[in-house]
Scaffold this motif. Sequence first.
Motif, short mmCIF file in Angstrom:
data_model
loop_
_atom_site.label_atom_id
_atom_site.label_comp_id
_atom_site.label_asym_id
_atom_site.label_seq_id
_atom_site.Cartn_x
_atom_site.Cartn_y
_atom_site.Cartn_z
N ARG A 109 84.97 23.88 13.23
CA ARG A 109 85.60 23.69 12.29
C ARG A 109 84.71 23.45 10.91
O ARG A 109 83.92 22.63 11.01
CB ARG A 109 86.56 22.32 12.28
CG ARG A 109 87.30 22.00 11.05
CD ARG A 109 87.92 20.47 11.43
NE ARG A 109 89.25 20.83 11.73
CZ ARG A 109 90.10 19.73 12.21
NH1 ARG A 109 89.73 18.60 11.87
NH2 ARG A 109 91.20 19.96 12.75
N GLY B 90 98.75 28.49 9.41
CA GLY B 90 98.01 27.67 8.22
C GLY B 90 97.04 28.36 7.71
O GLY B 90 96.47 29.47 7.98
N LYS B 91 96.16 27.54 6.72
CA LYS B 91 95.23 28.14 6.06
C LYS B 91 93.74 28.27 6.92
O LYS B 91 93.00 29.34 6.66
CB LYS B 91 94.75 27.54 4.90
CG LYS B 91 94.56 25.92 4.91
CD LYS B 91 93.93 25.39 3.66
CE LYS B 91 94.11 24.10 3.37
NZ LYS B 91 94.69 22.96 3.86
N GLY B 92 94.01 27.74 8.14
CA GLY B 92 92.80 28.15 9.30
C GLY B 92 93.02 29.64 9.73
O GLY B 92 92.21 30.18 9.94
N MET C 63 102.18 28.53 5.98
CA MET C 63 101.93 27.33 4.92
C MET C 63 101.34 28.01 3.65
O MET C 63 101.19 29.22 3.60
CB MET C 63 100.82 26.35 5.53
CG MET C 63 101.18 25.93 6.93
SD MET C 63 102.52 24.89 7.02
CE MET C 63 101.85 23.35 6.00
N GLY D 77 96.25 27.68 13.44
CA GLY D 77 95.28 27.18 12.33
C GLY D 77 96.15 26.34 11.17
O GLY D 77 95.87 26.32 10.04
N ARG E 181 97.55 22.20 10.69
CA ARG E 181 97.55 20.64 11.47
C ARG E 181 98.86 20.05 11.00
O ARG E 181 99.61 20.58 10.18
CB ARG E 181 96.50 19.78 10.99
CG ARG E 181 95.20 20.17 11.16
CD ARG E 181 93.89 19.45 10.37
NE ARG E 181 94.02 20.25 8.85
CZ ARG E 181 93.09 19.60 8.18
NH1 ARG E 181 92.03 18.91 8.44
NH2 ARG E 181 92.96 20.27 6.89
N ASP F 122 93.70 26.12 17.65
CA ASP F 122 92.58 25.47 16.56
C ASP F 122 91.14 25.47 17.29
O ASP F 122 91.12 25.21 18.55
CB ASP F 122 93.20 24.06 16.22
CG ASP F 122 92.80 23.61 15.10
OD1 ASP F 122 93.44 23.49 14.20
OD2 ASP F 122 91.19 23.46 14.89
N ILE F 123 90.20 25.55 16.54
CA ILE F 123 88.78 25.43 17.00
C ILE F 123 88.54 23.89 17.39
O ILE F 123 87.39 23.79 17.82
CB ILE F 123 87.93 26.32 15.80
CG1 ILE F 123 86.76 26.69 16.36
CG2 ILE F 123 87.83 25.32 14.62
CD1 ILE F 123 86.16 27.84 15.57
N GLY G 220 89.84 27.50 20.40
CA GLY G 220 88.79 28.51 20.31
C GLY G 220 89.07 29.03 18.95
O GLY G 220 89.81 28.29 18.07
N ASP G 221 88.32 30.07 18.57
CA ASP G 221 88.44 30.41 17.07
C ASP G 221 89.94 31.52 17.17
O ASP G 221 89.94 32.08 18.33
CB ASP G 221 87.26 31.37 16.66
CG ASP G 221 87.13 32.61 17.63
OD1 ASP G 221 86.55 32.51 18.70
OD2 ASP G 221 87.51 33.55 17.09
N ILE G 222 90.16 31.48 15.95
CA ILE G 222 91.64 32.12 16.01
C ILE G 222 91.74 33.50 16.39
O ILE G 222 92.43 34.12 17.01
CB ILE G 222 92.39 31.79 14.44
CG1 ILE G 222 92.63 30.46 14.41
CG2 ILE G 222 93.33 32.72 14.37
CD1 ILE G 222 93.11 30.02 13.06
P1 ADP Z 1 97.40 24.09 6.33
O1 ADP Z 1 97.13 23.07 5.15
O2 ADP Z 1 97.50 25.52 5.89
O3 ADP Z 1 98.40 23.47 7.27
P2 ADP Z 1 95.13 22.97 7.69
O4 ADP Z 1 93.95 22.89 6.80
O5 ADP Z 1 95.91 21.67 7.90
O6 ADP Z 1 96.22 24.09 7.44
O7 ADP Z 1 94.69 23.07 9.18
C1 ADP Z 1 93.57 24.25 9.06
C2 ADP Z 1 93.18 24.17 10.73
O8 ADP Z 1 92.54 25.40 10.96
C3 ADP Z 1 92.24 23.37 11.14
O9 ADP Z 1 92.63 22.16 11.92
C4 ADP Z 1 90.74 23.82 11.44
O10 ADP Z 1 90.39 23.34 12.52
C5 ADP Z 1 91.59 25.26 11.95
N1 ADP Z 1 90.50 26.31 11.85
C6 ADP Z 1 89.65 26.70 10.64
N2 ADP Z 1 89.25 27.84 11.02
C7 ADP Z 1 89.36 28.19 12.17
C8 ADP Z 1 89.12 29.31 13.03
N3 ADP Z 1 88.36 30.04 12.55
N4 ADP Z 1 89.33 29.51 14.29
C9 ADP Z 1 90.36 28.37 14.64
N5 ADP Z 1 90.64 27.17 14.02
C10 ADP Z 1 90.24 27.23 12.76
#
Ligand code: ADP
Length: 580
Positions: free
Chosen positions: A167, A228-230, A254, A287, A289, A319-320, A337-339
Motif C-alpha cells: 500500500r 476506488g482510487k486504488g 468513488m 481499491g 475502503r 486490496d493490496i 494482491g495488486d489490483i
Molecule cells: P476511495 O477513497 O476512492 O474509496 P481509498 O483510498 O479508500 O479509495 O482506498 C484505496 C485502497 O486501494 C486502499 O485500501 C489501498 O490499499 C488500495 N490500493 C492502492 N493501490 C493498490 C494497488 N496497486 N493494488 C491493490 N490495492 C491498492
Amino acid sequence: MGSAEPQVASSAATQLSDGFQLVIDALKLNGIDTIYALPGIPITDLTRRAQADGLRVLSFRHEQNAGYAASIAGFLTQKPGICLTVSAPGFLNGLNALAHATTNCFPMILISGSSEREIVDLQQGDYEELDQLAIARPLAKAAYRVLHADDIGVGIARAIRAACSGRPGGVYLDLPAKLFAQSIDAELGKKTLIKVVDPAPKQIPAPEAVKRAAELLKNAKKPLIILGKGAAYAQADADIRAFIERTGIPYLPMSMAKGLLPDTHEQCASAARSFVLPAADVVMLIGARLNWLLSHGKGKTWGAKSAKDWGGQKFIQIDISPQEADSNVRIDAPVVGDIGSCVAALLKELGAGSPKPPADWLNAINDKKSTNVAKMAETLAKSPTPMNFHSALNVVRDIIKANPDAILVNEGANALDFTRSIVDMYKPRKRIDVGTWGIMGVGMGYCVAAAVATKQQVIAVEGDSAFGFSGMEVETICRYNLPVCIVVMNNNGVYKGTDKDPTGRDPAPTVFVKGARYDKIMEAFGGFGINASTPAELRKAMEEAIRSRKPTLINAVIDETAGTESGRITSLNPSAAKKK
Ligand code: ADP
Ligand code: TZD
Ligand code: MG
C-alpha cells in the motif's frame, strides 16, 4: 605557480563528491525528475544544484502546497513525488501533505533538512531545532534519517521502496545539514548508490481466494462493483474495463475513480447510487475502503434499520493491504494482491462465458437512472440570475466533455459535491480532489503537479473558501506559465454567504468580503483574470483559457444563498444535526 600543477593533477585523480551530489544522483538514478520545493537553510544549494543537474525544481510559496503537489504527482505517476523543505517550520508545513499522502495511499517522500543532531538531541537551542524524525514517524508509512554521505544511496532506496511497495504512502527522509557538505571520493560515492529494482513488486493473489470471490460473484442476484482510487492508481485500466464489461455488473466509481470507465458508460450506476447500495446483495470493492465515504459498509445507506446494523450484503474486497479486510464489516471474500494481478486472475477464473446479472436488477437500476438523469437535466437547463452551482457547472460539464484529457482539480463543499455529481469524467486519473480527509488546501499544489507531471490542460473548480488555502500559488502557476484554468465558485463564503453575527459586531465566521474579485489575484502576476456572472461569460472565458493554455482565473459569481451547510455531508455536522 609551478608547484601547484602536480597538486591539481592529483586532486583530479581522486575527484570528490559530496552529500548534495549524492542525493541528486540517487534521485536521478531512480528516474526521479521533479522536486517540489521551498528553498532555505540547509537545502538552498540542493535546489540549485538539482536544477543545474537537469532535475525540474518547482519552487513554491508555502511547503504545504509543495507537499500536496508531490503527493498527487505520486498518485498520477506511481513514482514517489518528492517534496523538499527546510528544517522545523518548513518541515512542519510539509507534514500535513505527508500525512495526507499516507492517508490516501499516495507514494510521496518528504525530504527535509534538519539541524545539528548533537545540539538538537541535547536541546541546546540550535537554529530551527526540532526532533523531526520523531514527529514525522506516526504520520508516515516509514521514516528514516541519514547521517553519513555513504548511506545516502541506501536512504533514498529505502524511501522509494517504502513509498511505492504494497500500500503506497508518505515517507519521511531526514537529512541533517552536516550531511550535505560531507565529502566523499566520487568513485566510491557512486558505488554506494542503489537503483531500486522493481519498487512496487506485483503481488499475486492466492488461487483459492480468487475462486472464492468468483463463486460469490457468479451466484449474486444483485451484484455491484465499487471502484476506488486504488483502482485508478493501479493503472490496470484495460483489465478493469474488460472485467466490468465482461461480467456486465453495474459499478459505482468513488470520486477519484470517476472516468476509469467513462461516467456515461451504460453500466455506471452513479445516478442510482442511493438505490444500488441498499439493494445490492454482493458488493465487490476494487481499491476502495469501507470508510466514512461508504458509510462504513453498514447502516441506512446499505439498507440496514439503524446506523450500526449490517445491511445484509456480502463483500468481496480486492486490496493490496492484507489488513484492510474486516475493518468495518465482514469481508466474505478478501482478495489480497495488486489490483492488476487480481483483476487479471478473476478475468481468467470467470472465463469468457460469465453469466450476466439478472435482467430485473439491471432494469431496476436503469429505471432509477433515467428518472434521476431526467431530473438533473431539467435543473441544469435552468439559467437563474445570479448563477447557481448547477448553471455554472453545466458549463464545466460541457468543457470537460469537449476536453476529456484535461485534469479536473476540485475542492470546496458545495463546489465539490455538485461538481462530482454534475461533471462527467471520461478517462482514468483525470479527477483529483480532497481525498479521504476532505481536505481544503490541495487545490493549487495539485494544479501545479498535474500540469507538470502530465503536460495536460488543468481545470480547477474551487470553492472560494477552498481556494483561499493555497491561493498564493497563483504566482507559482504564472511563474512557470502552466496551462491552468481556475474557476472560483464565489458564493461569498464557506457553504453560503448569508450568515450573520447575531450580536451585529463582526462578519459571521462563515462569510467573506462580499463580491470579492479573485480574478484580480491572477492579474497581479500576469495571468488572465475574468469576472463571469453568466454561464455564457464563464463558457467563453474557459474556452479562451484552454485555447491559449495561459494561466487563467475566472471569478464565477454564484448566488450566495445557493449552497447548503457542509454540502452533502450535513449529517456529520453536530450543530446542524441538533437543529433538526
Ligand atoms: P476511495 O477513497 O476512492 O474509496 P481509498 O483510498 O479508500 O479509495 O482506498 C484505496 C485502497 O486501494 C486502499 O485500501 C489501498 O490499499 C488500495 N490500493 C492502492 N493501490 C493498490 C494497488 N496497486 N493494488 C491493490 N490495492 C491498492
Ligand atoms: N480546513 C481544512 C484543512 N479542511 C476542511 N475540510 C475544513 C477546514 C472545513 N471545511 C470543509 O469541510 S469545506 C470548507 C471548509 C472550511 C469550505 C467550504 O466553502 P467553499 O465551498 O467556499 O470552499 P462552498 O461551495 O461555498 O460550499
Ligand atoms: Mg463558498
